[in-house]
Design a protein around this motif. Sequence first.
Motif, PDB file in Angstrom:
ATOM      1  N   GLN A   1     -13.063  -2.249  10.124  1.00  0.00           N
ATOM      2  CA  GLN A   1     -13.519  -2.056   9.191  1.00  0.00           C
ATOM      3  C   GLN A   1     -12.102  -0.862   8.800  1.00  0.00           C
ATOM      4  O   GLN A   1     -11.905  -1.283   7.779  1.00  0.00           O
ATOM      5  CB  GLN A   1     -14.371  -2.488   8.428  1.00  0.00           C
ATOM      6  N   ASN A   2     -12.555  -0.041   8.875  1.00  0.00           N
ATOM      7  CA  ASN A   2     -12.582   0.844   8.414  1.00  0.00           C
ATOM      8  C   ASN A   2     -11.033   0.814   8.812  1.00  0.00           C
ATOM      9  O   ASN A   2      -9.501   1.028   7.847  1.00  0.00           O
ATOM     10  CB  ASN A   2     -12.536   2.812   8.578  1.00  0.00           C
ATOM     11  N   LEU A   3     -10.549   0.635  10.108  1.00  0.00           N
ATOM     12  CA  LEU A   3      -8.818  -0.045  10.589  1.00  0.00           C
ATOM     13  C   LEU A   3      -8.234  -0.919   9.524  1.00  0.00           C
ATOM     14  O   LEU A   3      -6.853  -0.396   9.385  1.00  0.00           O
ATOM     15  CB  LEU A   3      -8.823   0.123  11.782  1.00  0.00           C
ATOM     16  N   GLN A   4      -8.852  -1.696   9.355  1.00  0.00           N
ATOM     17  CA  GLN A   4      -8.418  -2.703   8.446  1.00  0.00           C
ATOM     18  C   GLN A   4      -7.974  -2.159   6.922  1.00  0.00           C
ATOM     19  O   GLN A   4      -6.747  -2.650   6.382  1.00  0.00           O
ATOM     20  CB  GLN A   4      -9.856  -4.196   8.583  1.00  0.00           C
ATOM     21  N   GLU A   5      -8.908  -1.549   6.645  1.00  0.00           N
ATOM     22  CA  GLU A   5      -8.138  -0.714   5.629  1.00  0.00           C
ATOM     23  C   GLU A   5      -7.677  -0.170   5.238  1.00  0.00           C
ATOM     24  O   GLU A   5      -6.459   0.024   4.631  1.00  0.00           O
ATOM     25  CB  GLU A   5      -9.905   0.007   4.622  1.00  0.00           C
ATOM     26  N   LEU A   6      -7.219   1.047   6.653  1.00  0.00           N
ATOM     27  CA  LEU A   6      -6.145   2.152   6.227  1.00  0.00           C
ATOM     28  C   LEU A   6      -4.420   1.018   6.655  1.00  0.00           C
ATOM     29  O   LEU A   6      -3.555   1.207   5.822  1.00  0.00           O
ATOM     30  CB  LEU A   6      -5.972   2.811   8.040  1.00  0.00           C
ATOM     31  N   ARG A   7      -4.589  -0.329   7.271  1.00  0.00           N
ATOM     32  CA  ARG A   7      -3.566  -1.197   6.757  1.00  0.00           C
ATOM     33  C   ARG A   7      -3.226  -1.519   6.008  1.00  0.00           C
ATOM     34  O   ARG A   7      -1.955  -1.501   5.524  1.00  0.00           O
ATOM     35  CB  ARG A   7      -3.818  -2.226   8.267  1.00  0.00           C
TER      36      ARG A   7
ATOM     37  N   PHE B   1       4.313   0.966 -11.517  1.00  0.00           N
ATOM     38  CA  PHE B   1       4.342   1.134  -9.952  1.00  0.00           C
ATOM     39  C   PHE B   1       3.583   1.181  -8.938  1.00  0.00           C
ATOM     40  O   PHE B   1       2.194   1.687  -8.372  1.00  0.00           O
ATOM     41  CB  PHE B   1       4.685   2.666  -9.528  1.00  0.00           C
ATOM     42  N   GLN B   2       2.110   0.779 -10.540  1.00  0.00           N
ATOM     43  CA  GLN B   2       0.737  -0.234  -9.894  1.00  0.00           C
ATOM     44  C   GLN B   2      -0.353   0.766  -9.541  1.00  0.00           C
ATOM     45  O   GLN B   2      -1.697   0.733  -9.240  1.00  0.00           O
ATOM     46  CB  GLN B   2       1.004  -1.008  -8.131  1.00  0.00           C
ATOM     47  N   GLY B   3      -0.144   1.881  -9.852  1.00  0.00           N
ATOM     48  CA  GLY B   3      -1.203   3.257 -10.139  1.00  0.00           C
ATOM     49  C   GLY B   3      -1.078   3.700  -8.970  1.00  0.00           C
ATOM     50  O   GLY B   3       0.100   4.015  -7.773  1.00  0.00           O
ATOM     51  N   TYR B   4      -2.918   3.744  -7.958  1.00  0.00           N
ATOM     52  CA  TYR B   4      -2.533   5.046  -6.657  1.00  0.00           C
ATOM     53  C   TYR B   4      -3.573   4.089  -6.428  1.00  0.00           C
ATOM     54  O   TYR B   4      -4.636   3.805  -6.898  1.00  0.00           O
ATOM     55  CB  TYR B   4      -2.583   6.488  -7.169  1.00  0.00           C
ATOM     56  N   ARG B   5      -3.249   4.485  -4.723  1.00  0.00           N
ATOM     57  CA  ARG B   5      -4.700   3.807  -4.044  1.00  0.00           C
ATOM     58  C   ARG B   5      -5.054   3.827  -3.038  1.00  0.00           C
ATOM     59  O   ARG B   5      -3.932   4.776  -2.227  1.00  0.00           O
ATOM     60  CB  ARG B   5      -4.379   2.763  -4.106  1.00  0.00           C
ATOM     61  N   THR B   6      -6.057   4.483  -2.496  1.00  0.00           N
ATOM     62  CA  THR B   6      -6.499   5.781  -1.054  1.00  0.00           C
ATOM     63  C   THR B   6      -7.546   4.570  -1.101  1.00  0.00           C
ATOM     64  O   THR B   6      -8.890   3.666  -1.315  1.00  0.00           O
ATOM     65  CB  THR B   6      -7.146   7.178  -1.468  1.00  0.00           C
ATOM     66  N   PRO B   7      -7.439   4.903   0.557  1.00  0.00           N
ATOM     67  CA  PRO B   7      -8.272   4.684   1.953  1.00  0.00           C
ATOM     68  C   PRO B   7      -9.994   4.468   1.666  1.00  0.00           C
ATOM     69  O   PRO B   7     -10.110   5.592   0.675  1.00  0.00           O
ATOM     70  CB  PRO B   7      -8.043   4.465   2.708  1.00  0.00           C
TER      71      PRO B   7
ATOM     72  N   ALA C   1       2.064   8.987   5.749  1.00  0.00           N
ATOM     73  CA  ALA C   1       1.702  10.167   6.676  1.00  0.00           C
ATOM     74  C   ALA C   1       0.783  10.156   7.187  1.00  0.00           C
ATOM     75  O   ALA C   1       0.817   9.673   8.830  1.00  0.00           O
ATOM     76  CB  ALA C   1       2.656  11.411   6.392  1.00  0.00           C
ATOM     77  N   TRP C   2       0.334  10.765   7.011  1.00  0.00           N
ATOM     78  CA  TRP C   2      -1.724  10.501   7.348  1.00  0.00           C
ATOM     79  C   TRP C   2      -2.097   9.264   8.066  1.00  0.00           C
ATOM     80  O   TRP C   2      -2.932   8.653   9.075  1.00  0.00           O
ATOM     81  CB  TRP C   2      -2.518  11.108   6.337  1.00  0.00           C
ATOM     82  N   ALA C   3      -1.760   8.429   6.628  1.00  0.00           N
ATOM     83  CA  ALA C   3      -1.951   6.857   7.138  1.00  0.00           C
ATOM     84  C   ALA C   3      -1.038   6.550   8.889  1.00  0.00           C
ATOM     85  O   ALA C   3      -2.050   5.769   9.580  1.00  0.00           O
ATOM     86  CB  ALA C   3      -1.920   5.484   6.558  1.00  0.00           C
TER      87      ALA C   3
END
Length: 194
Positions: free
Chosen positions: A53-59, A92-98, A173-175
Amino acid sequence: MIGRKDFRYLALESVVVLFSIVLALLVDSAREDAARRASAEASVERLMLEVEQNLQELREVSDDVATRLEQVRVLRDHPPDDVGLAGLIDRFQGYRTPDLSEAAWERVSRTELAGVVDPDLLAEAFYLYEWNRQFDQIDREISRFVYSEVFYLPERLDTAIAISERIKEQLLAWASVAIPQFEAFLARRQASTQ
């Protein structure tokens, strides 16, 4: 007075009782071990599901942030006048982090099950879960940025766009490093169970 016959009978009875107690303790211990192993296996399955699930979230976040980065670059190339970045957030739809979960990891690593689960698996999972801290760090930086005057002042728009662009590039880059590590972890686990 106890006769020889009675003594042998009592001795045999004592041996049978002692043997029964030892056998019952062994059976009970085997049951507890089996229950611990079953619980550990269930915990590992939950951990693997969480990693997937975390991998899917990262993608998903990576794809979304890439789109948002392009929108910030459009703003950079064609900045409007008299508007701060806060006023352009819809463009620019703001920001999103995993939002990476770690509940299953917490349960398995902080219980007695940690002694039953493969230590190499736990060590690898521990390394993966370090990514949560990285993404939490960039989330804190975003929060600081959006509450700063740079984000609101029209005369600081160029700086705000440059910061926003850099935040999104860092996230990507981190992703791009994290995703292959998550994939490799899942592939190794899948190969070890076959």
